[in-house]
Design a protein around this motif. Structure first.
Motif, PDB file in Angstrom:
ATOM      1  N   UNK A  44      -1.163  -3.728   5.690  1.00  0.00           N
ATOM      2  CA  UNK A  44      -1.663  -2.590   5.492  1.00  0.00           C
ATOM      3  C   UNK A  44      -2.666  -2.494   4.420  1.00  0.00           C
ATOM      4  N   UNK A  45      -3.431  -2.189   4.093  1.00  0.00           N
ATOM      5  CA  UNK A  45      -3.849  -2.529   3.059  1.00  0.00           C
ATOM      6  C   UNK A  45      -5.595  -1.751   3.539  1.00  0.00           C
ATOM      7  N   UNK A  51      -3.307  -7.640  -1.343  1.00  0.00           N
ATOM      8  CA  UNK A  51      -2.295  -7.054  -0.420  1.00  0.00           C
ATOM      9  C   UNK A  51      -1.554  -6.854  -1.480  1.00  0.00           C
ATOM     10  N   UNK A  52      -0.254  -5.453  -0.856  1.00  0.00           N
ATOM     11  CA  UNK A  52       1.165  -5.992  -1.129  1.00  0.00           C
ATOM     12  C   UNK A  52       2.150  -5.971  -0.192  1.00  0.00           C
ATOM     13  N   UNK A  53       3.011  -5.468  -0.296  1.00  0.00           N
ATOM     14  CA  UNK A  53       3.666  -6.266   1.083  1.00  0.00           C
ATOM     15  C   UNK A  53       3.351  -6.358   2.200  1.00  0.00           C
ATOM     16  N   UNK A  54       3.702  -7.737   3.034  1.00  0.00           N
ATOM     17  CA  UNK A  54       3.630  -7.132   4.560  1.00  0.00           C
ATOM     18  C   UNK A  54       4.451  -6.388   4.919  1.00  0.00           C
ATOM     19  N   UNK A  55       4.054  -6.082   6.151  1.00  0.00           N
ATOM     20  CA  UNK A  55       4.983  -5.298   6.747  1.00  0.00           C
ATOM     21  C   UNK A  55       5.844  -6.277   8.144  1.00  0.00           C
ATOM     22  N   UNK A  56       5.200  -7.603   8.136  1.00  0.00           N
ATOM     23  CA  UNK A  56       6.269  -8.101   8.785  1.00  0.00           C
ATOM     24  C   UNK A  56       6.744  -9.788   8.394  1.00  0.00           C
ATOM     25  N   UNK A  94       6.706  -3.359  18.437  1.00  0.00           N
ATOM     26  CA  UNK A  94       6.013  -1.912  17.532  1.00  0.00           C
ATOM     27  C   UNK A  94       7.177  -2.032  16.845  1.00  0.00           C
ATOM     28  N   UNK A  95       6.103  -1.442  15.911  1.00  0.00           N
ATOM     29  CA  UNK A  95       6.510  -1.413  14.157  1.00  0.00           C
ATOM     30  C   UNK A  95       5.504   0.217  13.820  1.00  0.00           C
ATOM     31  N   UNK A  96       6.085   0.926  13.237  1.00  0.00           N
ATOM     32  CA  UNK A  96       5.637   2.111  12.310  1.00  0.00           C
ATOM     33  C   UNK A  96       5.123   1.624  11.553  1.00  0.00           C
ATOM     34  N   UNK A  97       3.813   1.929  10.931  1.00  0.00           N
ATOM     35  CA  UNK A  97       2.923   1.492  10.180  1.00  0.00           C
ATOM     36  C   UNK A  97       3.219   1.628   8.729  1.00  0.00           C
ATOM     37  N   UNK A  98       4.363   2.192   8.052  1.00  0.00           N
ATOM     38  CA  UNK A  98       5.297   2.574   7.469  1.00  0.00           C
ATOM     39  C   UNK A  98       6.308   1.128   7.017  1.00  0.00           C
ATOM     40  N   UNK A  99       6.566   0.270   8.196  1.00  0.00           N
ATOM     41  CA  UNK A  99       7.526  -0.874   8.218  1.00  0.00           C
ATOM     42  C   UNK A  99       8.281  -0.473   8.853  1.00  0.00           C
ATOM     43  N   UNK A 100       8.968   0.759   9.420  1.00  0.00           N
ATOM     44  CA  UNK A 100      10.015   0.742   9.714  1.00  0.00           C
ATOM     45  C   UNK A 100      10.593   0.983  11.330  1.00  0.00           C
ATOM     46  N   UNK A 101      11.395   0.850  11.844  1.00  0.00           N
ATOM     47  CA  UNK A 101      11.132   1.417  13.725  1.00  0.00           C
ATOM     48  C   UNK A 101      11.136   0.298  14.768  1.00  0.00           C
ATOM     49  N   UNK A 102      11.164  -1.025  13.770  1.00  0.00           N
ATOM     50  CA  UNK A 102      10.841  -2.489  14.789  1.00  0.00           C
ATOM     51  C   UNK A 102      11.066  -1.888  15.958  1.00  0.00           C
ATOM     52  N   UNK A 103      10.826  -2.621  17.228  1.00  0.00           N
ATOM     53  CA  UNK A 103      11.615  -3.252  18.482  1.00  0.00           C
ATOM     54  C   UNK A 103      10.549  -3.148  19.678  1.00  0.00           C
ATOM     55  N   UNK A 104      10.806  -4.570  20.201  1.00  0.00           N
ATOM     56  CA  UNK A 104      10.910  -5.105  20.961  1.00  0.00           C
ATOM     57  C   UNK A 104      10.001  -4.272  22.363  1.00  0.00           C
ATOM     58  N   UNK A 105       9.048  -4.837  23.035  1.00  0.00           N
ATOM     59  CA  UNK A 105       9.070  -4.260  24.381  1.00  0.00           C
ATOM     60  C   UNK A 105       9.242  -5.353  25.389  1.00  0.00           C
ATOM     61  N   UNK A 106       9.395  -6.741  25.666  1.00  0.00           N
ATOM     62  CA  UNK A 106       8.990  -7.715  26.010  1.00  0.00           C
ATOM     63  C   UNK A 106      10.532  -8.076  25.495  1.00  0.00           C
ATOM     64  N   UNK A 107      10.979  -9.248  26.479  1.00  0.00           N
ATOM     65  CA  UNK A 107      11.910  -9.887  26.561  1.00  0.00           C
ATOM     66  C   UNK A 107      11.507 -11.294  25.851  1.00  0.00           C
ATOM     67  N   UNK A 108      10.560 -11.632  25.644  1.00  0.00           N
ATOM     68  CA  UNK A 108       9.956 -12.794  25.063  1.00  0.00           C
ATOM     69  C   UNK A 108      10.512 -14.078  25.834  1.00  0.00           C
ATOM     70  N   UNK A 109      10.417 -13.856  27.561  1.00  0.00           N
ATOM     71  CA  UNK A 109      10.390 -14.731  28.190  1.00  0.00           C
ATOM     72  C   UNK A 109       8.471 -15.248  28.339  1.00  0.00           C
TER      73      UNK A 109
END
Length: 319
Positions: A44-45, A51-56, A94-109
């Motif tokens: 996010x820039x 760029x600064x630090x990536x959020x992922x 999903x991740x918060x715009x500040x880089x916190x709160x990462x969580x998956x919505x699907x199981x990766x299959x």
């Protein structure tokens, strides 16, 4: 009509396509913020600033979309690569715009692609899931804080549907082949647990080629998209258009090219709106560019000549 381009744009894109470092930033001080992919990471820039630090980091993360409330990004993470993109295995996140709160919505299959958000105030993430049995895609929906397995299907498995964008009344802008209606672009009213309602959108340009990567402006009066004449849709050579959009009449009219009208064999794609709807940010030749509607000018806004930039999204502006 030939769009008015910044004099450096054509040279920059051609140099990028040839592997030559592109020109320096032409848009220093531009206030717009955007999320985007850079070398597999999400940033996010302020457009035009380094760029600064990536959020992922540490993964291959694609196609972020910024929630209308400005506090969340939804994207997909590639878990299994394949030369055929539709054979990738991915995970919606999903991740918060500040880089916190990462969580998956699907199981990766699954093969889950190109997420966006509803604009009706519910902040519902929606995306496209490959139908392994019949081909095509289904539209899926999740929720902020949701867990894998809690996602629901908004369309059936017996026909293809793909979500592009959304409007404030809760309808989704989709390309689909609903039963008895045939292929087209529609405003779809979701009906979880039942059949959605499809209302066809009329567009003359769609009769001569393929419209893709569509995005509705924040005020719902404009739409931008890529276009390729005929029935094939290769990545290089797409033309980017902006047009008038009437959400009540369900029409796309007055379409005008604003990038790659010459159909250079370069990947121009993913036009997306800025927060105020005054400009469109897009990718071309591994760089990002900003097209301003008022004066028709286009400027490069990516700053690292060695990086691969893709999939920009304006701040608090879903697809």
């Amino acid at each position: 009509m030939t769009p008015k381009l910044h004099p450096s744009l054509l040279a920059a894109v051609l140099l990028c396509a040839l592997g030559v470092p592109c020109c320096a930033n032409l848009n220093a001080g531009e206030p717009y913020r955007a999320s985007y992919y850079k070398d597999g990471e999400i940033h996010i820039t302020v457009l035009g600033q380094p760029e600064g630090k990536a959020i992922t980091t540490g993964h291959w993360d694609f196609k972020p979309s910024w929630s209308i409330t400005g506090d969340h990004l939804v994207f997909f993470r590639r878990l299994k690569n394949d030369p055929v993109v539709s054979n990738w295995i991915t995970q919606l996140c999903i991740i918060n715009a500040d880089g916190t709160g990462f969580h998956p919505l699907s199981d990766g299959t699954f093969t889950d692609f190109n997420p966006t958000w509803t604009r009706d105030g519910t902040n519902t993430p929606v995306w496209n899931r490959k139908n392994r049995e019949k081909g095509g895609y289904q539209i899926m929906a999740g929720k902020i804080g949701g867990k894998p397995g809690e996602e629901i299907a908004l369309t059936g498995k017996d026909y293809h549907a793909w979500v592009h964008s959304a409007v404030k009344d809760g309808r989704l802008f989709v390309s689909a082949i609903p039963p008895k209606l045939g292929y087209g672009h529609f405003l779809m009213t979701p009906n979880p647990g039942g059949e959605p309602k499809f209302e066809r959108i009329d567009c003359e340009l769609a009769k001569t080629g393929i419209l893709d990567r569509l995005s509705i402006s924040p005020d719902e009066t404009k739409i931008c998209f890529d276009y390729h004449p005929g029935k094939t849709n290769p990545n290089p050579g797409r033309i980017l258009y902006v047009a008038d959009f009437d959400v009540k009449a369900r029409t796309i009219t007055n379409a005008k090219p604003f990038a790659n009208a010459e159909r250079q064999k370069v990947w121009f794609d993913y036009p997306r709106w800025t927060k105020d709807g005054s400009a469109i940010v897009y990718m071309a030749g591994g760089k990002l560019f900003l097209h301003t509607l008022a004066d028709g000018t286009t400027k490069q806004v990516s700053t690292d000549p060695k990086a691969d930039y893709r999939y920009p999204h304006g701040e608090a502006t879903p697809n």
